[in-house]
Design an enzyme around this catalytic site. Structure first.
Site, short mmCIF file in Angstrom:
data_model
loop_
_atom_site.label_atom_id
_atom_site.label_comp_id
_atom_site.label_asym_id
_atom_site.label_seq_id
_atom_site.Cartn_x
_atom_site.Cartn_y
_atom_site.Cartn_z
N HIS A 8 -33.88 15.06 -50.14
CA HIS A 8 -34.38 15.82 -50.88
C HIS A 8 -35.97 16.17 -50.29
CE1 HIS A 8 -33.02 14.32 -55.52
NE2 HIS A 8 -32.42 15.49 -55.43
N LYS A 62 -27.57 14.95 -67.68
CA LYS A 62 -27.94 13.44 -67.05
C LYS A 62 -29.43 13.32 -67.94
CE LYS A 62 -27.54 15.23 -62.42
NZ LYS A 62 -27.92 15.74 -61.32
N ARG A 88 -24.52 20.16 -50.84
CA ARG A 88 -24.42 19.48 -49.65
C ARG A 88 -22.41 19.39 -49.55
NH1 ARG A 88 -26.25 14.91 -53.37
NH2 ARG A 88 -25.52 16.61 -55.08
N SER A 140 -28.86 11.03 -55.62
CA SER A 140 -29.79 10.21 -56.70
C SER A 140 -29.54 9.15 -57.53
CB SER A 140 -30.55 10.93 -57.28
OG SER A 140 -31.66 11.92 -57.08
#
Ligand code: PNS
Length: 171
Positions: free
Chosen positions: A24, A48, A97, A134
């Protein structure tokens, strides 16, 4: 209502940042170089459940991004597109990504543009960080692994405080 501060229009780097990783941070730094002014927008991802509260997530980013000029960190209380309108953002910036990120990011970029006209600019993740997320970092920390290659010292400590530092489990 919008902000008219006379400052350059910022780019917004949004995310749940639960917690912020060095991947990040690389995107935040590159966005600051490109746009001069960046607001890191700490938002709620309804899909989440966060491990760290909003305040802790903001403070961890402030701590590890303090050396990057032009960066501020704020909570995004509701819709990202509406936040971007309020701060007169020039664009949303996100790191990608590979293909699986694109599948997740493309619909959000389209909906955000449909909502308020905000465009999303994607930066290809640096290969060093392409495998870091994360979720992965939390999983390593939960099981007593060393997360120092992936996060700042402050985030590592916060993960130890949260999950303990017991080292790898004994089999
Ligand atoms: O780091 P993440 O979890 O991939 O980031 C996703 C996030 C938080 C940027 C996204 O869930 C979001 O924008 N949430 C704020 C609410 C919103 O605007 N939802 C509609 C998205 S099209």
């Amino acid at each position: 209502m919008t902000e008219s501060s006379g400052l350059a229009r910022p780019a917004v780097v949004p995310g749940s940042f639960d917690p912020v990783t060095l991947g990040h941070l690389d995107v935040i730094e590159r966005a600051a170089k490109l746009f001069g002014r960046v607001i890191v927008g700490v938002a709620v991802n309804a899909a989440k459940e966060a491990v760290f509260g909003l305040k802790a997530r903001i403070e961890l980013i402030q701590d590890c991004a303090a050396h990057i000029p032009g960066v501020e960190v704020r909570a995004v209380p509701g819709l990202l597109a509406e936040f971007c309108r309020q701060v007169e953002a020039i664009a949303v910036v996100k790191g990608l990504r590979g293909g699986q990120d694109w599948g997740h990011e493309e619909p959000m970029a389209i909906v955000n543009r449909e909502l308020t006209g905000i465009e999303t600019v994607f930066l290809a993740a640096a290969p060093t960080w392409g495998h870091v997320s994360s979720s992965l970092v939390k999983d390593v920390a939960r099981h007593g692994g060393d997360v120092s290659p992936y996060v700042s010292p402050g985030v590592r400590q916060a993960l130890i405080d949260r999950f303990g530092s017991g080292g790898p489990p004994r089999l």
